[in-house]
Design an enzyme around this catalytic site. Structure first.
Site, short mmCIF file in Angstrom:
data_model
loop_
_atom_site.label_atom_id
_atom_site.label_comp_id
_atom_site.label_asym_id
_atom_site.label_seq_id
_atom_site.Cartn_x
_atom_site.Cartn_y
_atom_site.Cartn_z
N TYR A 107 0.86 -1.18 0.00
CA TYR A 107 0.00 0.00 0.00
C TYR A 107 0.89 1.22 0.00
CZ TYR A 107 -3.43 3.45 1.69
OH TYR A 107 -4.24 4.54 1.84
N ASP A 134 9.46 2.99 -0.64
CA ASP A 134 8.46 3.65 0.20
C ASP A 134 8.77 3.32 1.66
OD1 ASP A 134 6.27 4.57 1.56
OD2 ASP A 134 4.78 3.66 0.24
N LYS A 180 4.61 9.20 8.67
CA LYS A 180 4.40 8.63 10.01
C LYS A 180 5.36 9.17 11.07
CE LYS A 180 2.03 4.61 8.11
NZ LYS A 180 0.66 4.52 8.52
C1 LIG Z 1 3.99 2.22 3.16
C2 LIG Z 1 2.95 3.31 3.14
N1 LIG Z 1 3.00 4.23 2.17
C3 LIG Z 1 2.11 5.24 2.12
C4 LIG Z 1 1.11 5.34 3.05
C5 LIG Z 1 0.12 6.47 2.98
O1 LIG Z 1 0.34 7.37 4.02
P1 LIG Z 1 -0.83 8.35 4.52
O2 LIG Z 1 -1.84 7.51 5.19
O3 LIG Z 1 -0.12 9.30 5.42
O4 LIG Z 1 -1.37 9.03 3.29
C6 LIG Z 1 1.02 4.41 4.08
C7 LIG Z 1 -0.04 4.49 5.10
O5 LIG Z 1 -0.27 3.62 5.88
C8 LIG Z 1 1.98 3.36 4.13
O6 LIG Z 1 1.94 2.44 5.09
#
Ligand SMILES: Cc1ncc(COP(=O)(O)O)c(C=O)c1O
Length: 437
Positions: free
Chosen positions: A152, A245, A273
Site C-alpha cells: 500500500y 516507500d 508517520k
Molecule cells: C507504506 C505506506 N505508504 C504510504 C502510506 C500512505 O500514508 P498516509 O496515510 O499518510 O497518506 C502508508 C499508510 O499507511 C503506508 O503504510
C-alpha cells in the site's frame, strides 16, 4: 463483543453513540476505513486521551496501545518533549504560508539521517508517493510503473491496484473511480523472476518500480534477502528508477529506516508517520539530479498550502530527537519480547500461526504456512484473528482492527503494560482456538 469470561474493558455505550452520530454524516462513521472495525466486527472505540503507551476511550476503558496511530507514535502518546515543542510552536502561530525555520531544521535532520541530497516536505504519505511517482515519470519520460500486490502506498490512483491495508481489510476490489491503473503492472511480492519478466515484456517503458521498503500493509512481510537490491539492478539495467516507500519503516526500524537497517538503496524515497511525530508531515527525497527537477527549481509541479507546517515540523523534530540508538535498542528488545509472548500463548492454545517480522515491526498471521507475499497472507484464518483481537481488546490491549496490519511498539511500553499483555495473550489465544479452522 465481550468474551464469555466477562472481561472488564468492554463498555461501549459512549463509543456506540458517537459512532451512530458519525455514521449519519460521515461515510461509514470514520475518516479512514480500517478504523471502522468492519473486518473484526463490534463498535470502534472513540479515543479521548493518550499518555505514554496507554489510551482511554469515551467510556473510560483504557488500552495498552500496539497500533500507535498506525506507526507515528514511536515515543508514545503525549510525550512531554513533543507536547512542549508543539505548544511552543503553536504559541508563535500555526501557519504562515511562507518558509519557516522549523522546515529547514526538519529537512536537515531527515537528510542527515537518510543521506538523501534533497527532500521536499508534504502532508501525508499519499502525497509523498504521488509526488515521487510524478517525478519518476517526468525524469524518465515513461508512464508505466511496477508495484507489488499487497503493498500500500496511500490512495494514489495508479497505486490503488492490488493495494493492501484497508482495501484488503474490507475485501474491496480495486476502488471504482480510480483511473490510470492500466499503466500499473502489479507483481507478486518477493518474486524476482516476475520483475525480470515485466521488464522483458515492457522494455524501455517502465518509469519506476515502487515497493514498500519492507511490506507492512498485508501484515508484515519482509523482503527476501537481496530482493530490493535485485529489483533495483533489473530496473536500472532498463533505465527505470526505484522508489523505496519508507512511509511506515522510515525512522521506525532504525535511525534512518529500512535503508539503514538493510543497506537497500533507491533513487527516490518516501517518508511519513514517525517523521511527523503524530502530526501531518511526510516527505519525498533523493539525489540532487532528480530532486532539482521539482518546481520551482525545475518543471515538475507539486505544492501544498500547509506543507512544512510549523506544528508538524516541531512535533517531527522533537520526536526524532528522541529517536536515539537507545530507543531503537529498546524497541527491538520489546518487539522480541512481545513476539515471544504471542508465540508461546498461541502455541500453547494450539492455534496455527506465524510471527512475521521486519526489524521491530511485526504481525501475527493465523496460518502455519510461510508468508512471502499477499497470496500466502490471504490463507490466514480471519475468524481466528477476530476472536483474538476482541479478547485482547476486552482485556485492555489495542491491536490493529485487521489481520493485515502491523503491530507497532513504542518506547513508552513499560513493565506493567508488558505484564498486562502477557496476561491477556493466553485468553486471546484460547478464544482464537475455539474458532480456528
Ligand atoms: C507504506 C505506506 N505508504 C504510504 C502510506 C500512505 O500514508 P498516509 O496515510 O499518510 O497518506 C502508508 C499508510 O499507511 C503506508 O503504510
Amino acid at each position: 463483543m465481550a468474551d464469555s469470561s466477562g472481561a472488564p474493558n468492554s463498555r461501549t455505550e459512549n463509543s456506540r453513540e458517537l459512532f451512530e452520530r458519525a455514521s449519519r454524516i460521515v461515510p461509514g462513521g470514520v475518516n479512514s476505513p480500517v478504523r471502522a472495525f468492519r473486518s473484526v466486527g463490534g463498535t470502534p472505540r472513540f479515543m479521548v486521551s493518550g499518555a505514554g503507551c496507554r489510551m482511554t476511550d469515551a467510556d473510560g476503558n483504557t488500552y495498552v496501545d500496539l497500533v500507535c496511530s498506525w506507526g507515528p507514535l514511536i515515543v508514545g502518546h503525549a510525550h512531554p518533549h513533543v507536547i512542549d515543542a508543539v505548544g511552543r510552536a503553536a504559541a508563535k502561530g500555526t501557519s504562515f504560508g511562507t518558509p519557516t525555520p522549523g522546515e529547514v531544521a526538519l529537512a536537515e535532520e531527515l537528510t542527515a539521517r537518510t543521506g538523501v541530497d534533497k527532500i521536499r516536505l508534504v502532508n501525508s504519505g499519499t502525497e509523498a508517493t504521488m509526488s515521487a511517482l510524478r517525478l519518476a515519470r517526468a525524469a524518465t519520460g515513461r508512464t508505466k510503473i511496477v508495484k507489488f500486490a499487497g503493498c500500500y502506498h496511500g490512495h494514489v490512483d495508479p497505486l490503488l491496484a492490488s493495494a493492501g491495508s484497508g482495501v484488503l481489510t474490507l475485501a474491496l476490489p480495486d476502488s471504482p473511480g480510480v483511473v490510470g491503473t492500466d499503466e500499473t503492472i502489479v507483481l507478486p511480492y518477493n518474486d524476482v523472476d516476475a520483475v525480470k519478466r515485466a521488464f522483458a515484456e515492457n522494455p524501455g517503458q517502465i518509469a519506476c518500480v515502487i515497493t514498500e521498503a519492507a511490506a507492512g500493509n498485508m501484515g508484515v512481510v519482509a523482503p527476501r534477502d537481496g530482493f530490493n537490491r535485485e529489483l533495483a539492478a533489473i530496473a536500472h539495467a532498463d533505465g527505470a528508477l526505484v522508489i523505496l516507500d519508507e512511509v511506515m519503516t522510515g525512522f521506525r526500524v532504525s535511525k534512518n529506516g529500512w535503508s539503514g537497517y538493510s543497506g537497500d538503496t533507491a533513487d527516490l524515497y518516501t517518508y511519513g508517520k514517525v517523521m511527523g511525530g503524530g502530526l501531518p508531515a511526510a516527505a519525498f527525497g533523493g539525489r540532487d539530479e532528480l530532486m532539482s527537477r521539482m518546481a520551482p527549481e525545475g518543471p515538475v509541479y507539486q505544492a501544498g498550502t500547509l506543507s512544512g507546517n510549523p506544528l508538524a515540523c516541531a512535533a517531527g523534530l522533537a520526536t526524532l530527537e528522541l529517536c536515539t540508538d537507545e530507543l531503537y535498542a529498546k524497541l527491538d528488545a520489546t518487539s522480541v519480547t512481545l513476539q515471544g509472548l504471542a508465540t508461546k500463548a498461541l502455541a500453547e492454545a494450539g492455534v496455527p500461526h506465524r510471527v512475521s517480522t521486519a526489524g521491530n515491526m511485526f504481525s501475527v498471521f493465523f496460518t502455519d504456512a510461510d508468508v512471502p507475499n499477499l497470496e500466502a497472507a490471504q490463507t490466514q484464518d480471519a475468524a481466528a484473528y477476530r476472536a483474538f483481537f476482541h479478547a485482547m481488546l476486552d482485556r485492555g490491549v489495542y491491536l490493529p482492527p485487521s489481520a493485515y496490519e502491523a503491530w507497532f511498539v513504542s518506547g513508552a511500553l513499560d513493565d506493567d503494560a508488558l505484564g498486562l499483555i502477557a496476561d491477556a495473550l493466553p485468553h486471546a489465544a484460547r478464544a482464537a482456538a475455539k474458532v480456528a479452522k
